[in-house]
Design a protein around this motif. Structure first.
Motif, PDB file in Angstrom:
ATOM      1  N   GLN A 192     -29.860   5.270 -29.585  1.00 51.39           N
ATOM      2  CA  GLN A 192     -29.792   5.379 -28.087  1.00 51.39           C
ATOM      3  C   GLN A 192     -30.275   6.692 -27.810  1.00 51.39           C
ATOM      4  O   GLN A 192     -29.577   7.654 -28.100  1.00 51.39           O
ATOM      5  N   ILE A 193     -31.192   6.792 -26.829  1.00 51.39           N
ATOM      6  CA  ILE A 193     -31.740   7.701 -26.217  1.00 51.39           C
ATOM      7  C   ILE A 193     -30.869   8.225 -25.187  1.00 51.39           C
ATOM      8  O   ILE A 193     -30.635   7.685 -24.231  1.00 51.39           O
ATOM      9  N   ARG A 194     -30.354   9.556 -25.545  1.00 48.91           N
ATOM     10  CA  ARG A 194     -29.204  10.177 -24.219  1.00 48.91           C
ATOM     11  C   ARG A 194     -29.639  11.534 -24.077  1.00 48.91           C
ATOM     12  O   ARG A 194     -30.499  12.223 -24.857  1.00 48.91           O
ATOM     13  N   PRO A 195     -29.465  12.279 -23.012  1.00 48.60           N
ATOM     14  CA  PRO A 195     -29.583  13.503 -22.831  1.00 48.60           C
ATOM     15  C   PRO A 195     -29.269  14.595 -23.877  1.00 48.60           C
ATOM     16  O   PRO A 195     -28.145  14.266 -24.623  1.00 48.60           O
ATOM     17  N   TYR A 196     -29.867  15.563 -24.242  1.00 52.29           N
ATOM     18  CA  TYR A 196     -29.801  16.589 -25.191  1.00 52.29           C
ATOM     19  C   TYR A 196     -28.171  16.921 -25.162  1.00 52.29           C
ATOM     20  O   TYR A 196     -27.360  17.118 -26.134  1.00 52.29           O
ATOM     21  N   GLN A 197     -27.634  17.101 -23.978  1.00 51.24           N
ATOM     22  CA  GLN A 197     -26.211  18.149 -23.959  1.00 51.24           C
ATOM     23  C   GLN A 197     -25.252  16.807 -23.792  1.00 51.24           C
ATOM     24  O   GLN A 197     -24.174  17.171 -23.836  1.00 51.24           O
ATOM     25  N   GLN A 198     -25.506  15.595 -24.153  1.00 47.49           N
ATOM     26  CA  GLN A 198     -24.383  14.615 -24.223  1.00 47.49           C
ATOM     27  C   GLN A 198     -24.590  14.162 -25.863  1.00 47.49           C
ATOM     28  O   GLN A 198     -23.802  13.212 -26.127  1.00 47.49           O
ATOM     29  N   PRO A 226     -22.197  17.363 -17.834  1.00 48.45           N
ATOM     30  CA  PRO A 226     -23.022  16.743 -16.814  1.00 48.45           C
ATOM     31  C   PRO A 226     -24.525  16.333 -17.277  1.00 48.45           C
ATOM     32  O   PRO A 226     -25.248  16.833 -18.042  1.00 48.45           O
ATOM     33  N   ALA A 227     -24.853  15.259 -16.709  1.00 53.92           N
ATOM     34  CA  ALA A 227     -26.010  14.558 -17.008  1.00 53.92           C
ATOM     35  C   ALA A 227     -26.522  13.473 -15.945  1.00 53.92           C
ATOM     36  O   ALA A 227     -25.576  12.936 -15.545  1.00 53.92           O
ATOM     37  N   HIS A 228     -27.912  13.559 -15.407  1.00 59.46           N
ATOM     38  CA  HIS A 228     -28.147  12.489 -14.680  1.00 59.46           C
ATOM     39  C   HIS A 228     -28.834  11.366 -15.216  1.00 59.46           C
ATOM     40  O   HIS A 228     -29.161  11.699 -16.643  1.00 59.46           O
ATOM     41  N   ALA A 229     -29.164  10.347 -14.845  1.00 58.34           N
ATOM     42  CA  ALA A 229     -29.862   9.394 -15.536  1.00 58.34           C
ATOM     43  C   ALA A 229     -31.529   9.841 -15.911  1.00 58.34           C
ATOM     44  O   ALA A 229     -31.961  10.502 -15.061  1.00 58.34           O
TER      45      ALA A 229
END
Length: 358
Positions: A192-198, A226-229
């Protein structure tokens, strides 16, 4: 060991092709430069890194914990080696990137990486002989490439003018090694593609930890990073989300950094314990976290408004062999193979006439 032995997982030194390892490593470096050049030519750009071509650099702090707190003395003594011997806070530079040698959309399936360099000059451990220590990690527990033999076979296919003919020309066992490598790489990329920071990251390969122990590393994101969509119509969606986070969010992301000891008495493969060399030489074999738990020793915290300029990012590099202390050297076949290739790639980028980058 079942069928995996036919695909290149080795039981002992007797199964390994050690006589040609040095010449294989030299050819790996040569083929790596060819792959780097081919990627630049196909995308009509100057040379980027041979792998992890597309990424973003930011500054961070690496805070080493007091490893004696709340732990049995024997475990604390094992943990307190090298840079982890005493508490301290060190500046660091972090690069989040995609693994591919091409510059693709961030939403193309790929393995993601976290590499960082810790500056030890403000408290380097006396006598250790290094003013910095580098770490290279990705969001998979193992490497799909098992060892230098599989590395060479795979890169021969990837750099062949006709990959099908290149695969067909290999000896039978090398064909199996390439098939296994590419299948594992595809499985790892399909996360699953997720933000780097997560994302959680692992070193995938082993390192010395003091004179007696061998470890792997992991960096686990704080649950509330924290991360935005993600903006999936943005080809740099992951990189831009990290930039947004660094510049806009009030709370910066953190990662718990932990070590996992090689424990030959408890770790098993196909239900059996193995000697130490089995675990250090087979990079595609996972060290089960249930059998060998991770122990937190530090925390990596990103720094607000600290993204490096494109020029500074381009000049940044990570070398886990060259930038390590004697008691933290990487070990195993893949580590021996990758260092000359990475150095050759870095030198090729440094001497190219056109300094413009993408």
């Amino acid at each position: 060991m079942g069928l995996t032995r036919w695909f290149g997982v080795t039981e002992s030194d007797a199964d390994r092709i050690t006589a040609t390892e040095q010449s294989d490593i030299a050819e790996i470096a040569e083929k790596s430069l060819l792959m780097q050049t081919n990627a630049a030519t196909q995308q009509h750009r100057s040379l980027c890194r041979g792998t992890h071509a597309s990424g973003v650099c930011v500054r961070a702090q690496f805070e080493i914990a007091d490893v004696t707190v709340g732990r049995a003395p024997e475990l604390a003594a094992r943990l307190a080696k090298g840079v982890f011997a005493k508490p301290g806070i060190y500046p660091a530079v972090v690069r989040f990137a995609n693994a591919d040698s091409n510059i693709n959309s961030d939403f193309k399936p790929d393995v993601r990486s976290l590499s960082f360099s810790v500056d030890l000059t403000q408290g380097a451990i006396a006598g250790e002989g290094s003013s910095r220590q580098d770490f290279s990690m990705q969001n998979a527990t193992t490497l799909p490439i098992n060892d230098s033999t599989a590395f060479l076979a795979t890169i021969k296919v990837l750099t062949a003018s006709n990959p099908v003919i290149g695969l067909w020309s290999l000896p039978f066992k090398d064909k199996l090694r390439v098939v296994r490598t590419l299948a594992l790489a595809e499985l790892q990329a399909r996360q699953q593609i997720r933000p780097y920071q997560q994302l959680r990251y692992w070193s995938t390969v082993p390192f010395r930890h003091g004179p007696n122990d061998v470890v792997k590393f992991s960096a686990t994101p704080a649950p509330d990073n924290p991360a935005h969509a993600l903006q999936k119509d943005d080809p740099k969606g992951l990189q831009n989300e990290l930039t947004r986070h660094i510049t806009q969010d009030s709370r910066m992301s953190q990662f718990d950094f932990a070590v996992q000891f090689l424990d030959t008495g408890k770790m098993t493969y196909w239900g059996q314990t193995r000697v130490a060399n089995f675990w250090t030489e087979n990079a595609s074999v996972e060290w089960s976290e249930a059998e060998a738990p991770f122990h937190r020793v530090a925390r990596l915290s990103l720094v607000k408004n600290s993204q490096l300029s494109p020029e500074a990012s381009e000049a940044t590099y990570f070398d886990v062999t060259g930038n390590s202390t004697p008691d933290s050297r990487p070990i195993g076949s893949i580590n021996r193979a990758r260092c000359p290739a990475e150095v050759a790639s870095r030198r090729a980028r440094a001497i190219q006439p056109d300094k413009s980058r993408q």
